[in-house]
Design a protein around this motif. Structure first.
Motif, PDB file in Angstrom:
ATOM      1  N   ALA A   1       9.751 -11.582   0.927  1.00 33.48           N
ATOM      2  CA  ALA A   1       9.487 -11.203   2.313  1.00 33.48           C
ATOM      3  C   ALA A   1       8.856  -9.825   2.399  1.00 33.48           C
ATOM      4  O   ALA A   1       7.896  -9.605   3.163  1.00 33.48           O
ATOM      5  CB  ALA A   1      10.782 -11.240   3.118  1.00 33.48           C
ATOM      6  N   ALA A   2       9.365  -8.892   1.623  1.00 37.46           N
ATOM      7  CA  ALA A   2       8.796  -7.541   1.626  1.00 37.46           C
ATOM      8  C   ALA A   2       7.350  -7.564   1.154  1.00 37.46           C
ATOM      9  O   ALA A   2       6.485  -6.861   1.714  1.00 37.46           O
ATOM     10  CB  ALA A   2       9.633  -6.625   0.732  1.00 37.46           C
ATOM     11  N   GLU A   3       7.068  -8.378   0.137  1.00 42.63           N
ATOM     12  CA  GLU A   3       5.685  -8.463  -0.336  1.00 42.63           C
ATOM     13  C   GLU A   3       4.784  -9.116   0.710  1.00 42.63           C
ATOM     14  O   GLU A   3       3.652  -8.675   0.928  1.00 42.63           O
ATOM     15  CB  GLU A   3       5.599  -9.248  -1.643  1.00 42.63           C
ATOM     16  CG  GLU A   3       4.158  -9.329  -2.152  1.00 42.63           C
ATOM     17  CD  GLU A   3       3.991 -10.187  -3.389  1.00 42.63           C
ATOM     18  OE1 GLU A   3       2.856 -10.200  -3.924  1.00 42.63           O
ATOM     19  OE2 GLU A   3       4.955 -10.843  -3.818  1.00 42.63           O
ATOM     20  N   LEU A   4       5.256 -10.165   1.346  1.00 45.19           N
ATOM     21  CA  LEU A   4       4.443 -10.832   2.362  1.00 45.19           C
ATOM     22  C   LEU A   4       4.096  -9.881   3.507  1.00 45.19           C
ATOM     23  O   LEU A   4       2.988  -9.931   4.052  1.00 45.19           O
ATOM     24  CB  LEU A   4       5.174 -12.067   2.880  1.00 45.19           C
ATOM     25  CG  LEU A   4       5.308 -13.221   1.884  1.00 45.19           C
ATOM     26  CD1 LEU A   4       6.244 -14.284   2.427  1.00 45.19           C
ATOM     27  CD2 LEU A   4       3.948 -13.820   1.545  1.00 45.19           C
ATOM     28  N   GLU A   5       5.027  -9.014   3.876  1.00 43.43           N
ATOM     29  CA  GLU A   5       4.730  -8.013   4.893  1.00 43.43           C
ATOM     30  C   GLU A   5       3.624  -7.083   4.409  1.00 43.43           C
ATOM     31  O   GLU A   5       2.678  -6.791   5.158  1.00 43.43           O
ATOM     32  CB  GLU A   5       5.979  -7.205   5.230  1.00 43.43           C
ATOM     33  CG  GLU A   5       5.733  -6.120   6.262  1.00 43.43           C
ATOM     34  CD  GLU A   5       7.025  -5.441   6.698  1.00 43.43           C
ATOM     35  OE1 GLU A   5       7.472  -5.710   7.823  1.00 43.43           O
ATOM     36  OE2 GLU A   5       7.583  -4.662   5.897  1.00 43.43           O
ATOM     37  N   GLU A   6       3.725  -6.621   3.178  1.00 44.24           N
ATOM     38  CA  GLU A   6       2.695  -5.728   2.640  1.00 44.24           C
ATOM     39  C   GLU A   6       1.351  -6.428   2.514  1.00 44.24           C
ATOM     40  O   GLU A   6       0.289  -5.794   2.647  1.00 44.24           O
ATOM     41  CB  GLU A   6       3.136  -5.178   1.280  1.00 44.24           C
ATOM     42  CG  GLU A   6       4.298  -4.209   1.367  1.00 44.24           C
ATOM     43  CD  GLU A   6       4.007  -3.057   2.330  1.00 44.24           C
ATOM     44  OE1 GLU A   6       2.937  -2.427   2.190  1.00 44.24           O
ATOM     45  OE2 GLU A   6       4.824  -2.813   3.225  1.00 44.24           O
TER      46      GLU A   6
END
Length: 287
Positions: A25-30
């Motif tokens: 999820a954190a990567e998808l936000e970035e």
């Protein structure tokens, strides 16, 4: 909440390994995806929402959809209030009435009057001790009556397993103001054979559900298309090919009136997080 751009619809974010889900999820936000959508076919859905909200800072987290037969409206309203108090107004409550074969398999005869059941659930959210605001909820809606209810009682609609032509029809029913947030299934692959190997059985399972089958029949497909998962139907519902092909389908939904398109990426192992494919799509969006 302004919801535009492209999001990710993912069962893996809901039911996959919790630590990998948070990291992803954190990567998808970035990578620039503006919303993360998760399904609800049993289990503690708000735990998953909490995990995704905690792992991100800006991205909207949405249920696509919360199954209204599996929750009491009072519990939903209480959970919504707690999540927004902690994370701000980043939680979009997508609500849906699911499908008769799934609900009646557990309790025969329970699934009835889906439109009235949805309206009753919304009534209960409105009268809860801490109501869920209309502007923070959307409905899973395919047919004209449910789309009209979404326009009257919610922020908009989240149609699933639809074509750009359906998006145009939905926009005409919703009117200009409500959000229209369709799901689009995609397969990043090199050939039609590869796409069919990954997607045919997946699509066939959905065609067994009357809500989806009836909507596709209304959309101009034949009973034969559905029975044989025709190439015409397959390519209309699933965007497959390279990143450019997927971006063209997103653009078709946007031209038809979609505010936001959430992409569900299929890969051969449907339990695996398709992180390589998400990165390729994000790079195409940025380009």
């Amino acid at each position: 909440m302004e919801l535009t751009g492209i999001g990710v619809w993912s069962s893996q974010l809901r039911y996959g390994d919790p630590s990998e889900s948070a990291e992803t999820a954190a990567e998808l936000e970035e990578l620039g995806f503006t919303a993360l959508w998760i399904p609800d076919v049993g289990g503690p859905v708000f735990d998953a929402v909490q995990r995704l909200l905690a792992a991100t800072k800006r991205t909207v987290v949405a249920t696509g959809i919360l199954n209204l037969w599996m929750h009491s409206a009072s519990d939903v309203a209480e959970s919504y209030a707690a999540l927004t108090a902690q994370h701000g107004e980043r939680f979009l409550l997508g609500i849906g009435v699911s499908h008769a074969p799934l609900i009646d398999a557990v309790q025969p005869g329970r699934y009835r009057q889906p439109l009235a059941a949805t309206a009753s659930f919304l009534d209960a959210l409105d009268t809860a001790q801490q109501p869920v605001p209309e502007q923070q909820r959307v409905l899973a809606a395919l047919g004209p009556k449910m789309l009209a209810l979404a326009a009257r009682r919610c922020r908009g609609a989240h149609p699933y397993l639809v074509t750009p032509e359906h998006t145009a029809t939905a926009r005409s029913i919703l009117g200009e103001s409500p959000l229209l947030l369709p799901e689009q299934t995609v397969i990043v692959c090199d050939s039609a054979d590869d796409a069919r190997a990954i997607g045919t059985d997946w699509l066939r399972a959905y065609l067994a559900l009357p809500n989806y089958a009836n909507n596709l029949l209304r959309s101009g497909f034949s009973a034969d298309d559905l029975a044989h998962v025709s190439d015409r139907l397959f390519s209309a519902v699933i965007a497959w090919g390279d990143e450019e092909a997927i971006m063209r389908r997103v653009a078709e939904h946007q031209a038809a009136g979609a505010d936001h398109v959430c992409l569900q990426v299929l890969v051969s192992d449907q339990r695996a997080f398709p992180r390589a494919e998400w990165r390729r799509i994000a790079a195409a969006c940025a380009g």
